[in-house]
Design an enzyme around this catalytic site. Structure first.
Site, short mmCIF file in Angstrom:
data_model
loop_
_atom_site.label_atom_id
_atom_site.label_comp_id
_atom_site.label_asym_id
_atom_site.label_seq_id
_atom_site.Cartn_x
_atom_site.Cartn_y
_atom_site.Cartn_z
N SER A 50 30.05 76.23 8.21
CA SER A 50 29.89 77.31 9.19
C SER A 50 28.50 77.88 9.22
CB SER A 50 30.70 78.55 8.68
OG SER A 50 32.15 78.06 8.57
N1 SAH Z 1 34.35 77.19 4.48
C1 SAH Z 1 33.85 76.01 4.82
C2 SAH Z 1 33.99 75.41 6.48
C3 SAH Z 1 34.29 74.21 6.44
S1 SAH Z 1 35.05 73.56 7.98
C4 SAH Z 1 32.57 75.84 4.58
O1 SAH Z 1 31.86 76.81 4.31
O2 SAH Z 1 31.72 74.82 4.45
C5 SAH Z 1 36.61 73.83 7.83
C6 SAH Z 1 37.24 73.01 6.94
O3 SAH Z 1 38.86 73.25 6.76
C7 SAH Z 1 37.25 71.44 6.78
O4 SAH Z 1 36.73 71.16 5.47
C8 SAH Z 1 38.68 71.03 7.09
O5 SAH Z 1 38.94 69.63 6.48
C9 SAH Z 1 39.62 72.13 6.53
N2 SAH Z 1 41.02 72.20 6.80
C10 SAH Z 1 41.39 71.84 8.22
N3 SAH Z 1 42.62 71.99 8.07
C11 SAH Z 1 43.08 72.41 6.93
C12 SAH Z 1 44.26 72.82 6.19
N4 SAH Z 1 45.52 72.88 6.68
N5 SAH Z 1 44.44 73.04 4.92
C13 SAH Z 1 43.25 73.15 4.12
N6 SAH Z 1 41.91 72.80 4.64
C14 SAH Z 1 41.96 72.59 6.09
#
Ligand code: SAH
Length: 199
Positions: A50
């Site tokens: 993000s």
């Molecule tokens: N908080 C992260 C943002 C990564 S993008 C950071 O600081 O880098 C969002 C993430 O959510 C991705 O890695 C994706 O695989 C995950 N995601 C999507 N659906 C999900 C679910 N049902 N349970 C857990 N993770 C999920």
């Protein structure tokens, strides 16, 4: 820091935490020179880390106090989790993609970031065995607010979740009592989708 303040982030614990976490270590090395720009970047498995401003905005909406129990859905690179840990919160975090789960497990060890639990699983289920939480932060775009997560909040607890399919509206839901929830919406953001299951 100045950029964050100019954009309206006021919580000094959030500003300090964002300032402390070495964001470049959470990016693939090819993106190193961009690490401190306010941009989202790929972290592998088609996912992105993000924007620092988005991380600060969501962290501020949590209004967490040191020691609070926080559930993060979507660990990804681990950057948001690291910011929450610098804020002295007890963090439980879930990632659905095994490739990222393994990569970030290694990175947390290397950088000595210690979430209370890092779970490979489906965030739609939350973590019922660890509930209730003071706060839940979802870092992927949810088509709608999962009821299951609302019920894992303490009374007074806060869910911060981007809601929408194409673009998302940042949404805060506060559990005011066992049965009443109050929703407030903020600006538009863009997240990768909140998907069911794990892979
Ligand atoms: N908080 C992260 C943002 C990564 S993008 C950071 O600081 O880098 C969002 C993430 O959510 C991705 O890695 C994706 O695989 C995950 N995601 C999507 N659906 C999900 C679910 N049902 N349970 C857990 N993770 C999920």
């Amino acid at each position: 820091m100045q950029l964050m303040r100019d954009k309206g982030i006021r919580d000094s614990r959030v500003l300090e935490a964002v300032n402390t976490v070495p964001r470049h270590l959470f990016l693939d090395s090819s993106f190193l020179e961009h690490a401190y720009q306010n941009k989202a970047f790929p972290i592998g498995a088609d996912q992105t880390i993000s924007h620092p401003y988005t991380v600060a905005f969501q962290s501020e909406l949590l209004q967490a106090q040191p020691g609070d129990k926080i559930l993060e859905i979507g660990t990804g690179s681990g950057y948001q989790c690291a910011v929450l840990l610098e804020m002295k919160l007890q963090v439980y975090t879930i990632e659905r993609q095994n490739e990222l789960f393994k990569k970030t497990t290694t990175l947390f060890k290397k950088l000595r970031y210690r979430p209370r639990k890092f779970v490979f699983g489906d965030g739609y289920l939350g973590l019922p065995d660890e509930a209730p939480f003071d706060g839940i932060i979802v870092t992927c775009g949810a088509p709608e607010i999962p009821q299951r997560l609302l019920h894992q909040l303490k009374v007074g607890g806060r869910l911060v979740i981007p809601v929408g399919s194409e673009a998302q509206v940042m949404t805060l839901v506060v559990r005011e009592s066992a049965t009443s929830f109050v929703k407030t919406t903020y600006g538009e953001f863009k997240f990768v989708p909140f998907l069911g299951g794990k892979e």
